[in-house]
Motif scaffolding. Structure first.
Motif, short mmCIF file in Angstrom:
data_model
loop_
_atom_site.label_atom_id
_atom_site.label_comp_id
_atom_site.label_asym_id
_atom_site.label_seq_id
_atom_site.Cartn_x
_atom_site.Cartn_y
_atom_site.Cartn_z
N CYS A 103 0.85 -1.18 0.00
CA CYS A 103 0.00 0.00 0.00
C CYS A 103 0.89 1.24 0.00
N CYS A 127 0.95 5.35 1.53
CA CYS A 127 0.30 6.29 2.45
C CYS A 127 1.09 7.59 2.49
N GLU A 139 0.44 9.79 7.80
CA GLU A 139 -0.34 8.59 8.14
C GLU A 139 0.54 7.40 8.52
N VAL A 156 -0.61 3.85 10.31
CA VAL A 156 -0.66 2.63 9.48
C VAL A 156 0.15 1.52 10.14
N LEU A 164 -7.61 0.95 7.31
CA LEU A 164 -6.79 1.91 6.56
C LEU A 164 -7.66 2.85 5.73
N SER A 197 -7.69 6.96 6.16
CA SER A 197 -7.25 7.84 5.06
C SER A 197 -8.40 8.37 4.19
N ILE A 218 -6.03 4.92 1.06
CA ILE A 218 -5.08 3.79 1.17
C ILE A 218 -5.79 2.50 0.76
#
Length: 193
Positions: A132, A134, A138, A142, A181, A185, A189
């Motif tokens: 992923c 970000c 973040e 995360v 997630l 976000s 994300i």
């Protein structure tokens, strides 16, 4: 569920004047197992019997004891305690009294069993690799969410726009992590397998 050990453990006992020291530790490869055995074996002892299990691979050695009375009982103890990625070494100093084949199997298997029972264990979780991206702001959250679900951050790559992450997460946790997630976000994300 299989378990490995969080670290080194030891168990000592005396059976009919023979001294037994059982040592166990986590391993990640057959070479690790061999190194553990070589490092902890006592060349002055009468016998250094051992067994290790790593997934589908396993080995055992009776080191001069009658066949099947030491290595196999140690391996059976590893399996009875649902352990994997573990090496166990039982060192014996002969005390002059014969134990017989049944007594040897009980001494070696019993020592390994008691050592593994008292050891601190860690569950081995099968994980799937996902990725992923970000924002910098973040990243800490995360990582926290991944850790809360028993996942691991394998790799972090910092880019001009944020951070690309390679994660390892339990298969059953992926959907839950995706929801966490997305909430974190506002849907930006996304996990990719």
């Amino acid at each position: 569920m299989p378990y490995t050990l969080s670290g080194f453990c030891e168990y000592r006992e005396e059976i009919r004047k023979s001294r037994f020291i059982t040592l166990a530790g986590p391993i990640t490869s057959p070479a690790d197992a061999q190194a553990f055995i070589e490092q902890h074996s006592d060349l002055n002892a009468t016998h250094n019997c051992w067994a290790w299990k790593l997934g589908a691979q396993y080995r055992s050695n009776d080191d001069g004891e009658p066949g099947g009375t030491a290595g196999r009982p140690i391996l059976a103890a590893i399996e009875a305690q649902a352990c994997d990625q573990v090496a166990v070494l039982v060192i014996r100093w002969y005390g002059g009294i014969q134990l017989g084949t049944g007594g040897l199997a009980r001494a070696y298997g019993g020592g390994a069993n008691k050592c593994l029972q008292s050891a601190e264990k860690i569950a081995l979780i099968s994980r799937t690799q996902v990725s992923c991206a970000c924002a910098f702001a973040e990243l800490a959250l995360v990582k926290l969410r991944v850790a809360e679900l028993g996942g691991l951050v394998i790799e972090e790559t910092f880019t001009a726009n944020g951070v690309d992450l390679q994660l390892a997460v339990g298969e059953e946790q992926i959907d839950h992590l995706q929801r966490l997630l997305a909430d974190l976000s506002r849907g930006r994300i996304l996990l990719q397998r």
